[in-house]
Design an enzyme around this catalytic site. Structure first.
Site, PDB file in Angstrom:
ATOM      1  N   TYR A  24       0.808  -1.217   0.000  1.00  0.00           N
ATOM      2  CA  TYR A  24       0.000   0.000   0.000  1.00  0.00           C
ATOM      3  C   TYR A  24       0.844   1.272   0.000  1.00  0.00           C
ATOM      4  CZ  TYR A  24      -3.774  -3.149   1.428  1.00  0.00           C
ATOM      5  OH  TYR A  24      -4.695  -4.160   1.486  1.00  0.00           O
ATOM      6  N   HIS A  29      -4.239   6.509  -1.271  1.00  0.00           N
ATOM      7  CA  HIS A  29      -4.819   6.503   0.072  1.00  0.00           C
ATOM      8  C   HIS A  29      -3.756   6.692   1.154  1.00  0.00           C
ATOM      9  CE1 HIS A  29      -8.769   6.112   1.646  1.00  0.00           C
ATOM     10  NE2 HIS A  29      -8.792   4.843   1.957  1.00  0.00           N
ATOM     11  N   PHE A  74      -5.850  -1.025   9.651  1.00  0.00           N
ATOM     12  CA  PHE A  74      -6.181  -0.518   8.329  1.00  0.00           C
ATOM     13  C   PHE A  74      -6.930   0.801   8.466  1.00  0.00           C
ATOM     14  CE2 PHE A  74      -4.770  -4.663   7.202  1.00  0.00           C
ATOM     15  CZ  PHE A  74      -4.132  -4.429   5.987  1.00  0.00           C
ATOM     16  N   ASN A  76      -9.790   2.036   7.833  1.00  0.00           N
ATOM     17  CA  ASN A  76     -11.136   2.150   8.410  1.00  0.00           C
ATOM     18  C   ASN A  76     -11.179   1.876   9.902  1.00  0.00           C
ATOM     19  OD1 ASN A  76     -10.659  -0.556   8.105  1.00  0.00           O
ATOM     20  ND2 ASN A  76     -12.638  -1.040   7.177  1.00  0.00           N
ATOM     21  N   ASP A 101      -5.936  11.830   2.343  1.00  0.00           N
ATOM     22  CA  ASP A 101      -6.287  12.026   0.938  1.00  0.00           C
ATOM     23  C   ASP A 101      -7.717  12.543   0.834  1.00  0.00           C
ATOM     24  OD1 ASP A 101      -6.855   9.263   1.937  1.00  0.00           O
ATOM     25  OD2 ASP A 101      -7.834   9.033  -0.006  1.00  0.00           O
ATOM     26  N   ASN A 122     -13.315   6.550   4.892  1.00  0.00           N
ATOM     27  CA  ASN A 122     -13.422   5.603   6.005  1.00  0.00           C
ATOM     28  C   ASN A 122     -12.469   5.907   7.156  1.00  0.00           C
ATOM     29  OD1 ASN A 122     -15.527   4.129   4.899  1.00  0.00           O
ATOM     30  ND2 ASN A 122     -14.139   2.831   3.727  1.00  0.00           N
TER      31      ASN A 122
END
Length: 195
Positions: A24, A29, A74, A76, A101, A122
């Site tokens: 990631y 994000h 993560f 969220n 973001d 989220n």
């Protein structure tokens, strides 16, 4: 220094939002993580694991004591680690800055604000559920997905080749905006970076 900046003497908790893991690392994000990494570099600090389920780096930024954080849950679930850090360092909402973001801003556009909704983000949804809405935000524009691409697919893709040409400059400017917020207060920082 503005009255707002003088009122709060720290420590500041600056939370870069993103997802953990190499897969990631360069996603749209994860721009919050990128800004946090640059700020850590600026203060000569290394991120270390913290019992809050976040990586933390501490030092002085813009003359203020600062705790930089990257939640290792993560996106969220960012609210849990951030709340644990808030409680551990005893930071009120006025001292919390989320760097994230933002789909509704063109690429490389910045906006600073306090409070507001989550706009379907989220990470912000999780933060607001845990902290309430009254923390500062440094919103880093990534633009909207092209064509019919799903938002989730878009934010979890790496920046495009064209975007990468400006990415270092964009991350640098976002880090400058965080410093301005800490040293000058929201209103003056908005005057510079929301233009």
């Amino acid at each position: 220094m503005s009255a707002a900046a003088q009122e709060y003497t720290g420590p500041w908790l600056v939370v870069g939002l993103g997802n953990p893991g190499d897969g990631y690392a360069r996603n749209r994000h994860n721009i919050g993580f990128m800004v946090a990494d640059l700020l850590a570099e600026r203060i000569g600090a290394r991120f270390k694991a913290h019992k809050s389920r976040a990586q933390v780096a501490e030092g002085r930024l813009a003359g203020q004591r600062v705790v930089l954080a990257k939640p290792m849950t993560f996106m969220n679930l960012s609210g849990g680690p951030t709340t644990a850090l808030r409680d551990f360092y005893k930071v009120p909402a006025a001292g919390i800055v989320a760097v994230h973001d933002e789909l509704d801003l063109d690429y490389a556009t910045l906006r600073l604000k306090t409070g507001g909704g989550d706009n379907g983000h989220n990470g912000l949804k999780s933060l607001t559920k845990s902290l309430g809405p009254d923390y500062h935000r440094v919103r880093c524009g990534i633009g909207r997905p092209p064509g019919r691409m799903e938002v989730a697919d878009f934010v979890l893709k790496d920046f495009s080749a064209a975007e990468r040409k400006e990415l270092d400059w964009f991350v640098d400017r976002a880090a400058d905006a965080v410093e301005a917020l800490l040293s000058e207060g929201l209103e003056r920082a908005q005057g510079t970076y929301n233009a």
